[in-house]
Design a protein around this motif. Structure first.
Motif, PDB file in Angstrom:
ATOM      1  N   THR A  63       0.856  -1.190   0.000  1.00 36.07           N
ATOM      2  CA  THR A  63       0.000   0.000   0.000  1.00 36.07           C
ATOM      3  C   THR A  63       0.895   1.244   0.000  1.00 36.07           C
ATOM      4  N   GLN A  64       0.273   2.379  -0.309  1.00 38.00           N
ATOM      5  CA  GLN A  64       1.037   3.638  -0.261  1.00 38.00           C
ATOM      6  C   GLN A  64       1.573   3.876   1.133  1.00 38.00           C
ATOM      7  N   ASP A  65       0.736   3.576   2.111  1.00 37.03           N
ATOM      8  CA  ASP A  65       1.124   3.814   3.498  1.00 37.03           C
ATOM      9  C   ASP A  65       2.322   2.946   3.883  1.00 37.03           C
ATOM     10  N   ALA A  86       5.920  10.731   4.248  1.00 40.84           N
ATOM     11  CA  ALA A  86       4.476  10.725   4.464  1.00 40.84           C
ATOM     12  C   ALA A  86       3.778  10.003   3.307  1.00 40.84           C
ATOM     13  N   ARG A  87       2.598   9.457   3.584  1.00 42.58           N
ATOM     14  CA  ARG A  87       1.841   8.772   2.529  1.00 42.58           C
ATOM     15  C   ARG A  87       1.506   9.733   1.398  1.00 42.58           C
ATOM     16  N   GLN A  88       1.229  11.006   1.777  1.00 47.56           N
ATOM     17  CA  GLN A  88       0.905  12.017   0.769  1.00 47.56           C
ATOM     18  C   GLN A  88       2.054  12.226  -0.205  1.00 47.56           C
TER      19      GLN A  88
END
Lengths: 151, 65
Positions: B15-17, B26-28
């Motif tokens: 996952t991105q996270d 950060a995920r962003q």
């Protein structure tokens, strides 16, 4: 500390600073707001380090850097101009040094109004804050701060 | 600059996270890179490529205008 707690604390500090500013004006003592402002900023910086649910990385650093640089880019011109105006106001009053051979032509009614000068300074400072926030929002949006997850 | 992070993430079931946590960002930031809104530093780009076990050229492609 959670990020929302940090925002709450920052808001309280901001409100307190407004109160200290008012006290400073009433007591005619600029040291109060100067000292409390510095303490407030130090407190905000110290508490920001304790945020647990936020990751500061190269992208967030870039956003901060760009917003700060753009704000300073515009504001150094304004601050320089205002400082030049302040110099004129300062030189228009007695400097405490021996007067020149021919005194400056001065009419008492044309003395600069320092109250308006304070108002101008206040507008500049508020403008700087709003400009910084504006640039921060612009660059945050540009670098995908509020993009929705596609997963 | 274009990239295939999303493809490699899917291949590695990440996952991105999860990728963000492994990379220390950060995920962003991962989301912004995937969308092409942010070009990562060379350091981060190499770390991402190394995580997927490929060359940096396989993940990031310079998009000439």
């Amino acid at each position: 500390m959670k990020q929302n707690t940090f925002y709450f604390l920052t808001g309280i500090i901001g409100l307190a600073e407004v109160g200290f500013f008012w006290i400073s004006v009433v007591l005619r003592n600029p040291a109060i707001i100067v000292v409390t402002f510095i303490l407030g900023v130090l407190l905000i910086y110290a508490s920001r380090r304790t945020i647990s649910d936020r990751t500061d990385d190269e992208r967030s650093a870039l956003i901060t850097q760009k917003a700060g640089a753009r704000t300073l880019e515009i504001f150094w011109i304004l601050f320089f101009a205002i400082s030049l105006g302040s110099l004129v106001m300062g030189f228009a009053t007695p400097l405490g040094i021996p007067p020149p051979p021919k005194p400056f032509p001065r009419v008492p009614h044309d003395e600069p109004n320092l109250g308006y000068f304070g108002l101008l300074q206040m507008i500049l400072l508020c403008g700087m804050v709003f400009l910084y926030i504006g640039f921060r929002v612009y660059y945050a949006r540009k670098y995908g701060e509020w993009d929705k997850d596609e997963e | 600059m274009k990239n295939k992070i999303k493809v490699f993430r899917a291949m590695h079931n990440l996952t991105q996270d999860a990728l963000a946590q492994e990379m220390g960002v950060a995920r962003q930031t991962i989301l912004a890179i995937e969308k092409g809104k942010y070009d990562p530093s060379l350091d981060l780009a190499f770390k991402i490529a190394r995580r997927f076990g490929v060359n940096i050229n396989d993940v990031f492609m310079y998009d000439e205008i």
